[in-house]
Enzyme design. Structure first.
Site, PDB file in Angstrom:
ATOM      1  N   CYS A  53       0.937  -1.209  -0.005  1.00  7.34           N
ATOM      2  CA  CYS A  53      -0.202  -0.028  -0.029  1.00  7.34           C
ATOM      3  C   CYS A  53       1.079   1.372   0.006  1.00  7.34           C
ATOM      4  O   CYS A  53       1.535   1.628  -0.862  1.00  7.34           O
ATOM      5  CB  CYS A  53      -1.229  -0.099   1.160  1.00  7.34           C
ATOM      6  SG  CYS A  53      -2.278   1.165   0.971  1.00  7.34           S
ATOM      7  N   HIS A 105      -3.753  -5.212   0.782  1.00  2.00           N
ATOM      8  CA  HIS A 105      -2.833  -5.599   2.200  1.00  2.00           C
ATOM      9  C   HIS A 105      -2.949  -7.220   2.298  1.00  2.00           C
ATOM     10  O   HIS A 105      -3.738  -7.764   3.108  1.00  2.00           O
ATOM     11  CB  HIS A 105      -3.648  -5.048   3.226  1.00  2.00           C
ATOM     12  CG  HIS A 105      -3.730  -3.568   3.359  1.00  2.00           C
ATOM     13  ND1 HIS A 105      -2.440  -2.912   3.876  1.00  2.00           N
ATOM     14  CD2 HIS A 105      -4.174  -2.594   2.728  1.00  2.00           C
ATOM     15  CE1 HIS A 105      -2.468  -1.556   3.883  1.00  2.00           C
ATOM     16  NE2 HIS A 105      -3.458  -1.344   3.085  1.00  2.00           N
ATOM     17  N   GLU A 153      -1.166  -8.772   4.895  1.00  2.00           N
ATOM     18  CA  GLU A 153      -1.000  -8.901   6.353  1.00  2.00           C
ATOM     19  C   GLU A 153      -2.609  -8.656   6.859  1.00  2.00           C
ATOM     20  O   GLU A 153      -2.776  -9.206   8.016  1.00  2.00           O
ATOM     21  CB  GLU A 153      -0.169  -7.742   6.793  1.00  2.00           C
ATOM     22  CG  GLU A 153      -0.794  -6.478   7.264  1.00  2.00           C
ATOM     23  CD  GLU A 153      -0.920  -5.550   5.858  1.00  2.00           C
ATOM     24  OE1 GLU A 153      -0.617  -5.925   4.925  1.00  2.00           O
ATOM     25  OE2 GLU A 153      -1.062  -4.160   6.012  1.00  2.00           O
TER      26      GLU A 153
END
Lengths: 277, 772
Positions: free
Chosen positions: A104, A240, A242
């Site tokens: 990002c 993302h 994660e």
């Protein structure tokens, strides 16, 4: 390299805000990971025990967030600071084949640094940016799940454990994520990326077709969500991984919330790469 | 300046005035209060005069300003305290660690952790400057949670505006159009919340004419803290040093609290701009990290945020709470601009500031941590043994008052009148059921809030296990609660924000009781155990007995429900003066409910999964007061839905046990628009239809479909017959009304609409005004 030897640094300055979950993702897989403030690499005021060198680590991550507020262009200030204090180290780090990830805002930083698209293996940071992450076509910040098709033939060290053609779900949350190449030379850039196997993820719809908004959430050219450099060790993406490390972080999980989420393979891939390093 | 001759410049090398109140007449006292923007009334001014008479001297400007901050409605709750104490406070639960006393409530989460709850209003600033007002509202609520030593993990934003279809020529002078306010407020929350990296996971948006000249912006926050790290909002002990950390102090946000404690009018725009602070999330983000590092290392003995009243309130309240005094060196405070008078520095509400008390031997370590994060931090004073606050500026003493006098303030049990509600019901069946339902789904209060929710990062921190939008990707519907998983365990926190102003407007007591019922229903719908709540009570001018009557009725209802149900109120805020010459807001007791999800793997979402039968839990009566049905059809009813804490408790216990015993695929509470809207919402989120037959239920069809009776849920369950048998054994009414199937919402003999059409009406209800 043994698993326990691997050390990962997630860089932070004011406004980076996804470092905790990124550190956590790595730690869950048994490697050492810490969030490191950029000042820990260069500032005199930092105590000895908190000082760090880039070469204390085997993997560097630029996390998501709004570094320095992103009041100029997203990632511009963070990248300017990195350039002023770490440029030579970072170039050497990349040249030696150590992996660098930008998620990002981190992707935006890598683009600003000239690390992506990164066509020149000998000069891993281009003198000036060769791509930009422009304002979304919707003209505002959007947080939404996106489907991505993995398109890499095996160059990218962060997706080796994901089969080519597989569709994964990572969420996006950004206002500036539209991949743009220099005007008039878009086709040329795309050709080189394809030729070099640098395209990693492209946005698709629920059936796996390349589609427009909202499936492509920002209007990115060629539905690009993430690319790597020509060597395959620098990887930037807007979504993302994660945030989908576990199944329970996905929207709509009905069963097996404790099983791996789609994003975990990104972290597993780079760890496997480092173990063979 | 009406009392010019009473202000005497003091012979010092900076701006300081002595205010001659000892010789001032009553008229002059009022003039002084107005001239200086104190918002104090004559009795309060006389009380100050008395105090200084005993001291044998006149006050300085900084002393008067300080008192005005402390005695403002915003800071001391002078009009509300006695009623809150009588009705609402004191619900004992052994898991509550700290309620009401501090900036936020602290409640046990598990053996190791506590969660922290705060809810506040930022109404007046948002009405004047929606972007900045909303942004700094987020900033303030984050500090309230942070100052307990907690990591903020979720933001919640209930918002209230005038109708979006209000024609321009109906907008009173000095008022901004609701659409402009909505854009500004949402952008302010987005740009601050997203930057600071705390997910905005829940909230509500309600449109009603009464908010046309007074929009309400309420902000809530939840944090998580290891119990051993909870920091009190008071001075640690005599000799401790005050460390001011964060942004510099400027002229922004002067008189914010006194401005918040008076009605707005058309001149507020010009006069009060300076009362709106400027937010800086990129100062806040490292400030949070640095404060938490100081807390983790055990270096802070006390911590409190600078909010309303700035330094004047924070130092006074921290010292009062531990029974000590303070000495402050005001010239140490870092400033944004030169030439600020001491009183301005003392009461400025500039954002992004925290006050810590630190033992002298730890000061260097603390300053190092802040420096590492590039956050300015300065020692500005120390705690003393007497209960007196003294302020020095460039070597001159400019302030000396007893802390008890300033902070303990004033209290009123203001007179009130109770409004009588005459029972009227003139409702009748609609000519076209399908048309009514589609209009309901397209009503901005019900319609999809996706346009708003997507602008907030609701997933940063990667802890949002149940998201605000639930269902098929890119066709999601609304959930009842968001669920956060704040630690490494599977335990979660469910959060919801609720109030029904249409009901409270007709009947403040039953409207509030209904709002409480709805909050509990939402918590239960995701399979969480209702655990605590916070309230933000937004009302008109408390000096008017009828407004005070609305307030007292609401507080009574809240107390009755909360005590009877056994749900502790752990934090809250009262916002009066939400009133202009055009009228007051509907009584708006915003409630934020917190539930504990014992295992987030067992949490339930609201969209149909296409696997089971549909069961309606609860009883339906003809209760249309404040209903969406009346709003859509123009019919009249004052019969606001009733409820009782005993019944609610019984139903909640049965539902929670049913979640353990049965395979429940989906659950949704019934609220605005009743059964019909709830069914439609479950269909929309699931992208799947259902076939319903209501002939087994008693009553008229339009009542069954659209009444908004309390304590009801819809569930999608594998084995409906056994489910109903189980609930009836528990004394709980439940009806097997159909099954999940097809691509239409079919209600036998009444309506049949494709899910696509429902989806369309619902998804366009808000964006037909905002655009996409």
């Amino acid at each position: 390299m043994e698993l326990e030897e691997i050390r990962v640094a997630v860089l932070r300055i004011e406004g980076t805000n996804c470092e905790d979950e990124t550190v956590k993702a790595f730690r869950s897989l048994g490697v050492y990971a810490e969030a490191v403030h950029l000042k820990q690499f260069y500032s005199d005021m930092i105590k000895d025990e908190e000082q760090r060198s880039l070469f204390d680590f085997h993997c560097i991550v630029f996390p998501g967030g709004f570094s320095a507020g992103d009041y100029v262009r997203a990632g511009a200030i963070f990248s300017a600071r990195v350039k002023s204090v770490l440029k030579r180290d970072l170039e050497e780090f990349i040249r030696e084949g150590y992996p660098v990830l930008g998620i990002c805002n981190g992707f935006q930083v890598l683009a600003e640094l000239g690390a992506l698209p990164g066509f020149d293996e000998d000069k891993p940071l281009a003198d000036k940016p060769e791509m930009a992450l422009g304002i979304n076509e919707s003209n505002r910040f959007e947080c939404r799940p996106t489907f991505l098709r993995h398109e890499n033939d095996g160059k990218c060290v962060f997706t080796k454990k994901i089969e080519k053609g597989k569709i994964v779900m990572f969420p996006v949350a950004h206002a500036e994520g539209r991949v743009i190449f220099p005007r008039g030379r878009e086709e040329d850039y795309l050709e080189r990326l394809k030729e070099n196997d640098q395209i990693v993820f492209r946005y698709v719809d629920e059936r796996g077709n390349y589609a427009g908004y909202p499936w492509n959430p920002n209007g990115s050219i060629y539905n690009i969500a993430g690319i790597c450099n020509v060597k395959g060790n620098v990887f930037g993406l807007m979504p993302h991984p994660e945030r989908v490390f576990w199944r329970y972080q996905h929207p709509n999980w009905l069963e097996n919330p404790e099983s791996p989420g789609d994003g975990r393979a990104v972290f597993e891939s780079v760890i496997e790469y480092l173990r063979k390093f | 300046m009406k009392a010019m001759h009473r202000y005497k410049k003091v012979d010092v090398p900076f701006e300081l005035y002595e205010i001659d109140i000892l010789n001032a007449t009553d008229d002059e006292l009022i003039a002084i209060s107005e001239d200086l923007g104190l918002a104090l009334n004559l009795d309060e001014m006389k009380k100050i005069k008395e105090y200084f008479k005993k001291k044998g001297r006149n006050p300085y400007d900084i002393e008067l300003q300080s008192i005005a901050q402390a005695w403002s409605e915003h800071c001391c709750y002078k009009s509300s305290k006695c009623y809150l104490r009588e009705h609402l406070f004191g619900i004992e639960k052994d898991y509550v660690i700290s309620a009401i006393k501090e900036d936020s409530g602290v409640v046990e989460f598990d053996e190791e952790y506590a969660y922290v709850v705060a809810l506040e209003s930022h109404n007046h600033p948002s009405a004047i400057e929606p972007y900045g007002g909303a942004a700094t509202g987020i900033g303030g609520i984050l500090r309230d949670v942070l100052c307990m030593g907690a990591q903020p993990v979720a933001l919640i934003d209930p918002l209230f505006f005038g109708r979006l279809d209000t024609p321009e020529d109906r907008i009173p002078k000095g008022t901004k159009h609701p659409l402009y306010l909505l854009y500004g407020v949402v952008a302010g929350i987005r740009d601050y919340g997203n930057r600071v990296g705390i997910p905005t996971v829940a909230g509500m948006i309600f449109f009603d004419d009464s908010y046309l000249t007074n929009c309400l912006v309420n902000v809530g926050c939840i944090g998580i803290v290891k119990k051993k790290n909870v920091v009190p909002s008071k001075v640690g002990g005599v000799g401790d040093l005050f460390v001011l950390a964060g942004g510099a102090t400027g002229r922004d946000g002067i008189h914010g609290v006194t401005f918040a404690s008076a009605e707005l009018d058309e001149s507020s725009e010009e006069e009060a701009r300076g009362a709106v602070q400027l937010g800086n999330p990129i100062m806040k983000e490292p400030l949070i990290h640095a404060c938490l590092e100081v807390v983790e290392k055990g270096l802070a003995t006390g911590m409190k945020d600078l909010g309303g009243g700035g330094l004047s309130c924070v130092i006074g309240e921290m010292a009062l709470a531990s029974g000590c005094g303070a000495e402050v060196w005001l010239d140490k405070v870092p400033l944004k601009e030169e030439g600020m008078a001491p009183w301005e520095i003392w009461i400025s509400e500039s954002q992004e500031r925290m006050m810590l008390t630190v033992k002298p031997e730890h000061v260097d370590e603390v300053l190092y941590i802040f420096q590492k994060w590039d956050v300015p931090a300065t020692v500005i004073g120390k705690a003393t043994a007497d209960r007196i606050l003294r302020i020095y500026y460039r070597g001159y003493k400019v302030y000396e008052m007893e802390i008890d006098f300033v902070v303990k303030a004033v209290e009123y049990c203001r007179p009130y009148v109770k409004r009588k509600v005459k029972a009227i019901d003139e409702t009748s069946p609609p000519s076209n059921y399908a048309k009514v339902l589609l209009e309901m789904l397209g009503h901005p209060n019900v319609a999809s809030k996706e346009w708003v929710v997507r602008q907030y990062d609701h997933e940063v921190r990667a802890c949002t296990a149940i998201k605000p939008l639930q269902g098929k990707i890119n066709r999601e519907g609304h959930g009842d609660c968001a669920v956060i998983k704040p630690t490494d365990s599977w335990r979660g926190i469910a959060v919801t924000a609720d109030v029904n102003p249409w009901m409270t407007k007709i009947d403040p007591f039953w409207g509030t009781a209904s709002s409480f019922d709805e909050m509990v229903r939402n918590l239960v719908a995701v399979n969480s155990i209702p655990h605590s709540f916070a309230d933000c009570l937004n009302f008109g001018n408390p000096e008017k007995p009828e407004r005070m009557g609305e307030f007292v009725e609401c507080v009574k209802a809240l107390g009755w429900m909360a005590k009877g149900f056994g749900l502790p109120c752990v934090s809250g805020n009262v916002s009066f003066y939400n009133e202009t010459p055009y009228g007051a807001v509907a009584p708006t007791p915003t409630l934020m409910g917190i539930g504990i999800v014992e295992d987030i793997r067992k949490a339930v979402t609201s969209n149909f999964k296409g696997k089971g039968e549909v069961v309606l839990v609860g009883e339906t009566f003809k209760e249309f007061g404040g209903s969406l049905y009346c709003a859509i059809t123009g019919q009249k009813s004052t019969i606001v839905p009733k409820t009782s804490p005993r019944r609610l408790k019984k139903y909640v216990n049965a539902m929670l046990e049913a979640f353990r015993r049965f395979k429940i695929y989906a659950c949704h509470d019934l609220s605005e628009g009743g059964l019909a809207v709830a069914l439609a919402e479950m269909c929309i989120g699931g992208g799947i239809g259902c076939s319903i037959d209501l002939s087994g239920l008693k009553g008229e069809d339009y009542v069954k479909l659209f009444s908004e009776s309390n304590t009801r849920w819809l569930v999608e369950v594998e084995n409906a017959e056994e489910f109903v048998k189980f609930t009836s054994e528990k004394g709980v009414k439940a009806y097997h009304i159909g099954s999940v199937e097809g691509d239409e919402l079919k209600i036998k003999n009444l309506l049949s609409i494709s899910v696509e059409k429902l989806d369309d009406a619902w998804r366009n209800g808000l964006i037909r005004f905002t655009g996409w």
